[in-house]
Design an enzyme around this catalytic site. Structure first.
Site, PDB file in Angstrom:
ATOM      1  N   CYS A  62       0.911  -1.356   0.198  1.00 33.24           N
ATOM      2  CA  CYS A  62       0.008   0.070   0.012  1.00 33.24           C
ATOM      3  C   CYS A  62       0.806   1.326   0.010  1.00 33.24           C
ATOM      4  O   CYS A  62       2.108   1.158   0.216  1.00 33.24           O
ATOM      5  CB  CYS A  62      -0.930   0.101   1.350  1.00 33.24           C
ATOM      6  SG  CYS A  62      -1.849  -1.705   1.561  1.00 33.24           S
ATOM      7  N   ARG A 112       1.418   1.940  -6.177  1.00 38.90           N
ATOM      8  CA  ARG A 112       1.549   1.060  -4.996  1.00 38.90           C
ATOM      9  C   ARG A 112       0.409   0.097  -4.940  1.00 38.90           C
ATOM     10  O   ARG A 112       0.309  -1.125  -4.041  1.00 38.90           O
ATOM     11  CB  ARG A 112       2.323   1.513  -4.045  1.00 38.90           C
ATOM     12  CG  ARG A 112       3.322   2.185  -4.039  1.00 38.90           C
ATOM     13  CD  ARG A 112       3.944   2.796  -2.775  1.00 38.90           C
ATOM     14  NE  ARG A 112       4.261   2.154  -1.730  1.00 38.90           N
ATOM     15  CZ  ARG A 112       5.314   1.408  -1.546  1.00 38.90           C
ATOM     16  NH1 ARG A 112       6.205   1.633  -2.252  1.00 38.90           N
ATOM     17  NH2 ARG A 112       5.489   0.674  -0.483  1.00 38.90           N
ATOM     18  N   TRP A 139      -3.624  -1.803  -1.481  1.00 38.59           N
ATOM     19  CA  TRP A 139      -3.568  -2.943  -2.387  1.00 38.59           C
ATOM     20  C   TRP A 139      -4.163  -3.961  -1.145  1.00 38.59           C
ATOM     21  O   TRP A 139      -3.479  -4.223  -0.454  1.00 38.59           O
ATOM     22  CB  TRP A 139      -2.133  -3.187  -2.732  1.00 38.59           C
ATOM     23  CG  TRP A 139      -2.246  -4.392  -3.589  1.00 38.59           C
ATOM     24  CD1 TRP A 139      -2.688  -4.400  -5.085  1.00 38.59           C
ATOM     25  CD2 TRP A 139      -1.842  -5.756  -3.423  1.00 38.59           C
ATOM     26  NE1 TRP A 139      -2.500  -5.561  -5.555  1.00 38.59           N
ATOM     27  CE2 TRP A 139      -1.828  -6.457  -4.582  1.00 38.59           C
ATOM     28  CE3 TRP A 139      -1.107  -6.398  -2.325  1.00 38.59           C
ATOM     29  CZ2 TRP A 139      -1.470  -7.687  -4.787  1.00 38.59           C
ATOM     30  CZ3 TRP A 139      -0.722  -7.676  -2.509  1.00 38.59           C
ATOM     31  CH2 TRP A 139      -0.970  -8.277  -3.710  1.00 38.59           C
ATOM     32  N   ASN A 152       0.941   0.149   5.812  1.00 41.68           N
ATOM     33  CA  ASN A 152       1.293  -0.679   4.689  1.00 41.68           C
ATOM     34  C   ASN A 152       1.819  -2.047   5.372  1.00 41.68           C
ATOM     35  O   ASN A 152       2.809  -1.922   6.084  1.00 41.68           O
ATOM     36  CB  ASN A 152       2.347   0.280   4.038  1.00 41.68           C
ATOM     37  CG  ASN A 152       3.197  -0.708   2.920  1.00 41.68           C
ATOM     38  OD1 ASN A 152       2.379  -1.643   2.485  1.00 41.68           O
ATOM     39  ND2 ASN A 152       4.322  -0.449   2.695  1.00 41.68           N
ATOM     40  N   GLY A 153       1.608  -2.984   5.095  1.00 41.57           N
ATOM     41  CA  GLY A 153       2.002  -4.230   5.585  1.00 41.57           C
ATOM     42  C   GLY A 153       0.970  -5.304   5.850  1.00 41.57           C
ATOM     43  O   GLY A 153      -0.117  -5.207   5.408  1.00 41.57           O
ATOM     44  N   GLU A 163      11.563 -13.019 -19.620  1.00 44.07           N
ATOM     45  CA  GLU A 163      10.850 -11.880 -19.229  1.00 44.07           C
ATOM     46  C   GLU A 163       9.805 -11.410 -20.161  1.00 44.07           C
ATOM     47  O   GLU A 163       8.957 -10.721 -19.795  1.00 44.07           O
ATOM     48  CB  GLU A 163      12.226 -10.892 -19.349  1.00 44.07           C
ATOM     49  CG  GLU A 163      11.998  -9.258 -19.466  1.00 44.07           C
ATOM     50  CD  GLU A 163      11.132  -8.840 -18.199  1.00 44.07           C
ATOM     51  OE1 GLU A 163      10.902  -9.436 -17.233  1.00 44.07           O
ATOM     52  OE2 GLU A 163      10.561  -7.470 -18.539  1.00 44.07           O
ATOM     53  N   LYS A 169       6.269 -10.051 -19.261  1.00 44.97           N
ATOM     54  CA  LYS A 169       5.726  -8.665 -19.409  1.00 44.97           C
ATOM     55  C   LYS A 169       4.482  -8.646 -20.550  1.00 44.97           C
ATOM     56  O   LYS A 169       3.510  -7.851 -20.214  1.00 44.97           O
ATOM     57  CB  LYS A 169       6.498  -7.969 -20.603  1.00 44.97           C
ATOM     58  CG  LYS A 169       7.909  -6.755 -20.120  1.00 44.97           C
ATOM     59  CD  LYS A 169       7.729  -5.747 -18.860  1.00 44.97           C
ATOM     60  CE  LYS A 169       7.507  -6.269 -17.473  1.00 44.97           C
ATOM     61  NZ  LYS A 169       8.578  -6.813 -16.805  1.00 44.97           N
ATOM     62  N   GLU A 175       1.864  -9.711 -17.562  1.00 45.85           N
ATOM     63  CA  GLU A 175       1.017  -8.684 -16.747  1.00 45.85           C
ATOM     64  C   GLU A 175       0.699  -7.487 -17.242  1.00 45.85           C
ATOM     65  O   GLU A 175      -0.224  -6.795 -16.714  1.00 45.85           O
ATOM     66  CB  GLU A 175       2.361  -8.446 -15.649  1.00 45.85           C
ATOM     67  CG  GLU A 175       3.484  -7.683 -16.293  1.00 45.85           C
ATOM     68  CD  GLU A 175       4.421  -7.291 -15.259  1.00 45.85           C
ATOM     69  OE1 GLU A 175       4.341  -7.192 -13.885  1.00 45.85           O
ATOM     70  OE2 GLU A 175       5.756  -7.545 -15.654  1.00 45.85           O
ATOM     71  N   HIS A 233      10.571 -31.162 -26.357  1.00 44.87           N
ATOM     72  CA  HIS A 233      10.462 -32.086 -25.274  1.00 44.87           C
ATOM     73  C   HIS A 233       9.000 -31.927 -24.737  1.00 44.87           C
ATOM     74  O   HIS A 233       9.010 -32.458 -23.467  1.00 44.87           O
ATOM     75  CB  HIS A 233      11.508 -31.984 -24.049  1.00 44.87           C
ATOM     76  CG  HIS A 233      13.059 -32.070 -24.688  1.00 44.87           C
ATOM     77  ND1 HIS A 233      13.414 -33.383 -25.069  1.00 44.87           N
ATOM     78  CD2 HIS A 233      13.930 -31.375 -25.205  1.00 44.87           C
ATOM     79  CE1 HIS A 233      14.571 -33.520 -25.291  1.00 44.87           C
ATOM     80  NE2 HIS A 233      14.904 -32.214 -25.385  1.00 44.87           N
ATOM     81  N   LYS A 281       3.429  -2.315  -7.780  1.00 40.14           N
ATOM     82  CA  LYS A 281       4.908  -2.062  -7.894  1.00 40.14           C
ATOM     83  C   LYS A 281       5.753  -2.710  -7.162  1.00 40.14           C
ATOM     84  O   LYS A 281       6.826  -3.312  -7.554  1.00 40.14           O
ATOM     85  CB  LYS A 281       4.879  -0.637  -8.205  1.00 40.14           C
ATOM     86  CG  LYS A 281       6.401  -0.287  -8.581  1.00 40.14           C
ATOM     87  CD  LYS A 281       6.653  -0.748 -10.076  1.00 40.14           C
ATOM     88  CE  LYS A 281       8.279  -0.521 -10.425  1.00 40.14           C
ATOM     89  NZ  LYS A 281       8.383  -0.998 -11.732  1.00 40.14           N
TER      90      LYS A 281
HETATM   91  C1  AGP Z   1       8.103  -6.789 -12.899  1.00 39.58           C
HETATM   92  O1  AGP Z   1       7.600  -6.473 -14.216  1.00 39.58           O
HETATM   93  C2  AGP Z   1       7.015  -7.102 -12.163  1.00 39.58           C
HETATM   94  N1  AGP Z   1       6.234  -6.126 -11.746  1.00 39.58           N
HETATM   95  C3  AGP Z   1       7.653  -7.891 -10.902  1.00 39.58           C
HETATM   96  O2  AGP Z   1       7.929  -9.265 -11.335  1.00 39.58           O
HETATM   97  C4  AGP Z   1       8.907  -7.148 -10.068  1.00 39.58           C
HETATM   98  O3  AGP Z   1       9.962  -7.514 -10.978  1.00 39.58           O
HETATM   99  C5  AGP Z   1       8.992  -8.171  -8.747  1.00 39.58           C
HETATM  100  O4  AGP Z   1       8.053  -8.019  -7.977  1.00 39.58           O
HETATM  101  C6  AGP Z   1      10.507  -7.864  -8.090  1.00 39.58           C
HETATM  102  O5  AGP Z   1      10.345  -6.328  -7.763  1.00 39.58           O
HETATM  103  P1  AGP Z   1      11.811  -5.653  -7.136  1.00 39.58           P
HETATM  104  O6  AGP Z   1      12.717  -5.737  -8.465  1.00 39.58           O
HETATM  105  O7  AGP Z   1      11.319  -4.375  -6.656  1.00 39.58           O
HETATM  106  O8  AGP Z   1      12.356  -6.739  -6.102  1.00 39.58           O
END
Ligand code: AGP
Length: 606
Positions: free
Chosen positions: A2, A27, A70, A96-97, A479, A483, A486, A502, A601
């Site tokens: 959050c 966030r 969040w 937050n937590g 990666e 991308k 997400e 395989h 994020k």
């Molecule tokens: C990346 O596009 C994602 N949002 C997520 O996988 C992110 O890379 C992951 O949560 C790690 O975050 P950080 O690099 O801040 O530790």
């Protein structure tokens, strides 16, 4: 994950709170809420603009707290939105937590006659604090007593309406930054939200709380020891937080790629001596020279950057590298071997699983290093040494420019380690000069982004994608798939191309496109064969190829050309078309590419 924000000072608080919440929306945006003593609490589901529609016009006050949620406990509803209040509505809290023992605490408070309005764990904190405050204004001692009952992670801001000028903040496991301003004092879960108001930050450590009034601030440990604050400069420019004319943060951050690559190596390469200069780890040069085993821990995109780090460090040195998902590594029976180290890669520096992995590695005696983007973040403060990315604030939830920077910093680290070993000056100079040429190569790919946009439009309705590559680009395939998932919510898988036959080949038909990295490198012929296997099953193929390639163009349905680049560094170029593809497909599908559903994020909860 959050966002929390607070202010106490001499100017009207409402615009300050709303601006702070907007800066923290990335966030989490399940709900937004504020509390201003004398005016009351206002909450709404969704982003800040939904909350603004609910606010009366005559809101006044010079202190307050705000929250972007969040959801972790309880659905995203107005009832569950922060701030939350104590039993009598004196004490208000944003959090937050996660409170791991909130059910036991809530049951005990209910036995004492407390009633609760929400399903959240946070409301329990508000009741505990108000209970400890009693009939008087909240004090730091009462705050610490209340928090001594809480297990879990929290970063909180607290106001007692009976003493409206005093703002409290406390930290255990979730980041809290105090902003020291001219017009008053600020609290934020993310230092970037402070930039419009101050460049002086004080980072709370676990087990500390701050007491803020309009003209001063003091820091204490939970056992009431005053702590001399260390003021750190916030060196990001508020303009960095703006979109600078781009339609989205995501496109802005992809387009920043060339600049980010320049900033990440700035002052860190001596090409004429073929070496990297990494001030943040120099003091461990002897340990690194003796290093035999490196474990890279990270999550998500940072984990995929780690795969590139393994490839290149093992290509250039005799060091054995393991790459571990931090969410698993933290439970591993870690064995500390002589000459070993743990390297955390993390953009935010706050990812809970990565943070816990580093803490466990330190307990086991490992040398711990970090590659981190956010200056002063938690992981930078517990690792023994590290290298900042200098990629600037990354606002979009999907990481792109930070990933590019992580690859480049890993290349710097590989060069640094290689030159401590067998690599000679001439070989080092070649690699260093190739690194310095990367920004213009990435810029050349970005100049072709309209071609990628057209491909995304052509395949925007596909329901599944396979991403393939070999060797140093396997992490790029993973990666690229992440991308796409997400940003567009479409199913996608990254795979080592050699593994296709395989099993995954069974999925391929004309409805299942493959995106493959097929550069002119040591595995080019094998990758071409893989494409032919796919085409034999009528699978559509989009290939990332080296400029001037005439072979793949005859096999694939579409190609995206990238400039010729050393195999050792090619991931920094090959990933760019994949980031662009995900971006344009997300836009073609009409999605909010900066804030994908269900995500946040920085994953600061486990
Ligand atoms: C990346 O596009 C994602 N949002 C997520 O996988 C992110 O890379 C992951 O949560 C790690 O975050 P950080 O690099 O801040 O530790």
């Amino acid at each position: 994950m959050c966002g929390i924000f607070g202010y106490t000072g001499r100017t009207q608080v409402l615009p300050i709170l709303l601006e702070g919440l907007r800066a923290l929306e990335y966030r989490g945006y399940d709900s937004a809420g504020i509390f201003i003593p004398g005016a009351g609490a206002f909450k709404e589901v969704g982003a800040v603009h939904n909350l603004i529609n609910e606010l009366p016009d005559d809101l006044t006050g010079t202190s307050g707290i705000g929250h972007m949620r969040w959801a972790t406990h309880g659905k995203p509803t107005r009832k569950n939105a922060h701030p939350h209040r104590g039993a009598h509505g004196h004490v208000w809290v944003v959090h937050n937590g996660i409170v791991e023992n909130y059910k036991a605490l809530k049951a005990r408070l209910e036995e004492e006659g407390h009633t609760f309005e929400s399903e959240t764990d946070t409301e329990v904190i508000a009741h505990l604090i108000e209970k400890e405050a009693g009939d008087a204004c909240l004090t730091g001692e009462a705050l610490a007593r209340a928090l001594s009952h809480v297990r879990g992670a929290y970063g909180i801001a607290v106001i007692d309406a009976r003493c409206p000028d005093v703002l409290f903040a406390a930290r255990w496991g979730s980041p809290i930054t105090v902003g020291v301003g001219e017009e008053g004092m600020f609290v934020s879960s993310d230092p970037t939200a402070l930039l419009p108001h101050t460049r002086s930050a004080v980072y709370l450590e676990d087990g500390e709380y701050a007491v803020l009034t309009p003209r001063e601030y003091r820091i204490f440990t939970f056992d009431q020891q005053a702590r001399a604050p260390v003021v750190s400069p916030l060196d990001w420019d508020p303009e960095d937080l703006k979109k600078e004319g781009y339609e989205t943060y995501l496109l802005k951050e992809i387009m920043e790629g060339p600049e980010v690559l320049k900033n990440s190596v700035r002052g860190r390469l001596v090409p004429e001596e073929g070496r990297a200069v990494l001030g943040g780890i120099e003091r461990f040069a002897d340990e690194l020279r003796a290093l035999r085993h490196l474990t890279i821990v990270a999550c998500g995109t940072a984990f995929y950057a780690g795969l590139y780090g393994k490839y290149l460090i093992e290509e250039l040195t005799d060091i054995h590298v393991d790459v571990e998902a931090a969410s698993e590594f933290r439970y591993r029976r870690m064995v500390h071997r002589p000459h070993s180290a743990v390297l955390a890669i993390t953009q935010s520096g706050e990812t809970a699983d990565t943070l816990e992995s580093v803490k466990e590695a330190k307990r086991k005696g490992f040398l711990t290093l970090g590659i981190v983007n956010v200056v002063g973040s938690s992981i930078t403060r517990i690792t023994d040494a590290g290298i900042y990315n200098h990629a600037g604030p990354e606002i979009s939830v999907a990481s792109t420019k930070a990933y590019l920077s992580q690859l480049e910093v890993l290349a710097l680290l590989a060069l640094f380690l290689a030159r401590q070993r067998e690599m000679g000056e001439a070989e080092g100079e070649v690699l260093a000069r190739e690194m310095l040429a990367l920004p213009e190569k990435v810029a050349a790919v970005l100049a072709r982004r309209e071609e990628v946009c057209a491909l995304a439009a052509r395949w925007k309705d596909a329901r599944d994608f396979l991403f393939l590559a070999r060797k140093g680009n396997v992490g790029v395939a993973y990666e690229g798939a992440l991308k796409l998932k997400e940003i567009t919510y479409v199913h996608a898988e990254g795979y080592a191309a050699g593994e296709l036959k395989h099993g995954p080949l069974a999925m391929i038909d004309r409805h299942f496109p493959t995106i493959a990295v097929v550069l002119q490198d040591s595995v080019y012929e094998k990758n071409v064969s893989t494409l032919e296997e796919i085409k034999a099953r009528e699978g559509p193929v989009i290939a990332v190829v080296t400029e001037g390639d005439t072979v793949v163009r005859e096999i694939a349905d579409a190609v995206v050309e990238v400039p010729a680049v050393s195999e050792h560094l090619s991931p920094m170029v090959s990933v760019v078309p994949l980031h662009l593809f995900a971006y344009y497909m997300g836009r073609a599908r009409g999605l909010d590419v900066d804030r994908p559903r269900n995500l946040a994020k920085s994953v600061t909860v486990e």
